[in-house]
Motif scaffolding. Structure first.
Motif, PDB file in Angstrom:
ATOM      1  N   MET A   1       0.860  -1.181   0.000  1.00  0.00           N
ATOM      2  CA  MET A   1       0.000   0.000   0.000  1.00  0.00           C
ATOM      3  C   MET A   1       0.898   1.234   0.000  1.00  0.00           C
ATOM      4  O   MET A   1       1.899   1.286   0.683  1.00  0.00           O
ATOM      5  N   SER A   2       0.492   2.243  -0.785  1.00  0.00           N
ATOM      6  CA  SER A   2       1.324   3.427  -0.918  1.00  0.00           C
ATOM      7  C   SER A   2       0.464   4.655  -1.145  1.00  0.00           C
ATOM      8  O   SER A   2      -0.719   4.564  -1.463  1.00  0.00           O
ATOM      9  N   THR A   3       1.105   5.807  -0.996  1.00  0.00           N
ATOM     10  CA  THR A   3       0.449   7.069  -1.308  1.00  0.00           C
ATOM     11  C   THR A   3       0.534   7.303  -2.807  1.00  0.00           C
ATOM     12  O   THR A   3       1.595   7.157  -3.400  1.00  0.00           O
ATOM     13  N   HIS A   4      -0.593   7.665  -3.398  1.00  0.00           N
ATOM     14  CA  HIS A   4      -0.623   8.058  -4.805  1.00  0.00           C
ATOM     15  C   HIS A   4      -0.758   9.568  -4.852  1.00  0.00           C
ATOM     16  O   HIS A   4      -1.712  10.125  -4.312  1.00  0.00           O
ATOM     17  N   VAL A   5       0.213  10.229  -5.475  1.00  0.00           N
ATOM     18  CA  VAL A   5       0.227  11.680  -5.587  1.00  0.00           C
ATOM     19  C   VAL A   5      -0.254  12.060  -6.978  1.00  0.00           C
ATOM     20  O   VAL A   5       0.276  11.557  -7.976  1.00  0.00           O
ATOM     21  N   ILE A   6      -1.248  12.935  -7.026  1.00  0.00           N
ATOM     22  CA  ILE A   6      -1.746  13.451  -8.301  1.00  0.00           C
ATOM     23  C   ILE A   6      -1.492  14.947  -8.298  1.00  0.00           C
ATOM     24  O   ILE A   6      -1.973  15.668  -7.423  1.00  0.00           O
ATOM     25  N   HIS A   7      -0.713  15.413  -9.273  1.00  0.00           N
ATOM     26  CA  HIS A   7      -0.469  16.843  -9.445  1.00  0.00           C
ATOM     27  C   HIS A   7      -1.530  17.376 -10.406  1.00  0.00           C
ATOM     28  O   HIS A   7      -1.538  16.999 -11.583  1.00  0.00           O
ATOM     29  N   PHE A   8      -2.420  18.216  -9.907  1.00  0.00           N
ATOM     30  CA  PHE A   8      -3.502  18.793 -10.714  1.00  0.00           C
ATOM     31  C   PHE A   8      -3.145  20.249 -10.986  1.00  0.00           C
ATOM     32  O   PHE A   8      -3.245  21.101 -10.099  1.00  0.00           O
ATOM     33  N   THR A   9      -2.710  20.544 -12.203  1.00  0.00           N
ATOM     34  CA  THR A   9      -2.284  21.902 -12.546  1.00  0.00           C
ATOM     35  C   THR A   9      -2.985  22.326 -13.826  1.00  0.00           C
ATOM     36  O   THR A   9      -2.460  22.135 -14.922  1.00  0.00           O
ATOM     37  N   GLY A  10      -4.160  22.867 -13.686  1.00  0.00           N
ATOM     38  CA  GLY A  10      -4.909  23.305 -14.852  1.00  0.00           C
ATOM     39  C   GLY A  10      -6.321  23.678 -14.483  1.00  0.00           C
ATOM     40  O   GLY A  10      -6.688  23.731 -13.310  1.00  0.00           O
ATOM     41  N   PRO A  11      -7.144  23.909 -15.495  1.00  0.00           N
ATOM     42  CA  PRO A  11      -8.522  24.317 -15.251  1.00  0.00           C
ATOM     43  C   PRO A  11      -9.421  23.144 -14.860  1.00  0.00           C
ATOM     44  O   PRO A  11      -9.099  21.983 -15.119  1.00  0.00           O
ATOM     45  N   ILE A  12     -10.531  23.472 -14.249  1.00  0.00           N
ATOM     46  CA  ILE A  12     -11.550  22.483 -13.920  1.00  0.00           C
ATOM     47  C   ILE A  12     -12.537  22.473 -15.078  1.00  0.00           C
ATOM     48  O   ILE A  12     -13.245  23.459 -15.316  1.00  0.00           O
ATOM     49  N   ASN A  13     -12.539  21.367 -15.816  1.00  0.00           N
ATOM     50  CA  ASN A  13     -13.434  21.227 -16.968  1.00  0.00           C
ATOM     51  C   ASN A  13     -13.716  19.742 -17.194  1.00  0.00           C
ATOM     52  O   ASN A  13     -13.308  18.900 -16.378  1.00  0.00           O
TER      53      ASN A  13
ATOM     54  N   GLY B   1       8.765   6.228  -2.500  1.00  0.00           N
ATOM     55  CA  GLY B   1       7.706   5.229  -2.598  1.00  0.00           C
ATOM     56  C   GLY B   1       6.369   5.763  -3.065  1.00  0.00           C
ATOM     57  O   GLY B   1       5.439   4.988  -3.261  1.00  0.00           O
ATOM     58  N   GLU B   2       6.252   7.060  -3.228  1.00  0.00           N
ATOM     59  CA  GLU B   2       4.987   7.612  -3.718  1.00  0.00           C
ATOM     60  C   GLU B   2       4.832   7.338  -5.210  1.00  0.00           C
ATOM     61  O   GLU B   2       5.805   7.414  -5.968  1.00  0.00           O
ATOM     62  N   VAL B   3       3.644   7.016  -5.618  1.00  0.00           N
ATOM     63  CA  VAL B   3       3.322   6.848  -7.034  1.00  0.00           C
ATOM     64  C   VAL B   3       2.792   8.192  -7.504  1.00  0.00           C
ATOM     65  O   VAL B   3       1.832   8.720  -6.944  1.00  0.00           O
ATOM     66  N   THR B   4       3.418   8.785  -8.531  1.00  0.00           N
ATOM     67  CA  THR B   4       3.085  10.142  -8.947  1.00  0.00           C
ATOM     68  C   THR B   4       2.512  10.163 -10.358  1.00  0.00           C
ATOM     69  O   THR B   4       3.049   9.530 -11.267  1.00  0.00           O
TER      70      THR B   4
END
Length: 183
Positions: free
Chosen positions: A1-13, A175-178
């Motif tokens: 089990m690991s932390t999944h990192v999502i980089h959200f850099t943009g508009p909400i659409n 160990g983070e999944v990015t």
């Protein structure tokens, strides 16, 4: 089990909404222990912002949201979906008036429908902010922000108003999944 990192850099659409749902669903399928959603957005479409918020709340694992630099407008709703919320010390939050872009001719019935939807979205936005910041040292006058008086929050003000739980640089951990959502 690991932390999944999502980089959200943009508009909400529609595109970013679909990508967020896909990446979070994949994290769940891969038995992630939590999702860390790092956000930098100037906002976007209300309907997709509320959809993303509701989707994140439905996940069977904790979601931590982090302000990478700026979270504005509908981005605040996405941000508030975090069970734990942090912000970089050099970041900001912006709450401002709602508006729509109308590109076509509009008759009276359609204008009344738009006004009804705009009012509903404003009230829904205010309810979410109130729920997620309940018990804060200072309440946000969100109706005022959304109707006329924009408000810019520093990380310190976001802490006082309950928007965040801590100021933190949220450093990358081994160990983070990015993954990335960038439009």
């Amino acid at each position: 089990m690991s932390t999944h990192v999502i980089h959200f850099t943009g508009p909400i659409n529609s595109t970013s909404c679909g990508q967020l749902i896909a990446q979070c669903s994949q994290a769940v399928q891969q038995d992630a222990s939590r999702i860390l959603l790092k956000i930098a957005t100037m906002g976007g479409d209300c309907s997709y912002g509320f959809t993303m918020y509701n989707f994140l709340l439905s996940l069977p694992l904790p979601v931590h949201t982090h302000n990478l630099g700026t979270v504005e407008s509908m981005g605040n709703i996405l941000f508030l979906a975090g069970e734990h919320r942090t912000a970089s010390r050099h970041s900001k939050f912006l709450y401002h008036s709602f508006y729509w872009n109308l590109n076509n001719s509009v008759d009276h019935a359609r204008m009344a429908e738009y006004a009804m939807c705009l009012d509903y979205d404003l009230d829904l936005y205010a309810r979410i902010v109130a729920e997620r910041t309940a018990g804060a040292a200072e309440a946000l006058d969100i109706h005022s922000c959304l109707k006329a008086n924009a408000r810019l929050l520093s990380p310190e003000a976001a802490l006082t108003t309950g928007v965040i739980h801590a100021v933190d640089e949220c450093r990358v951990q081994p160990g983070e999944v990015t993954t990335f959502i960038h439009l």
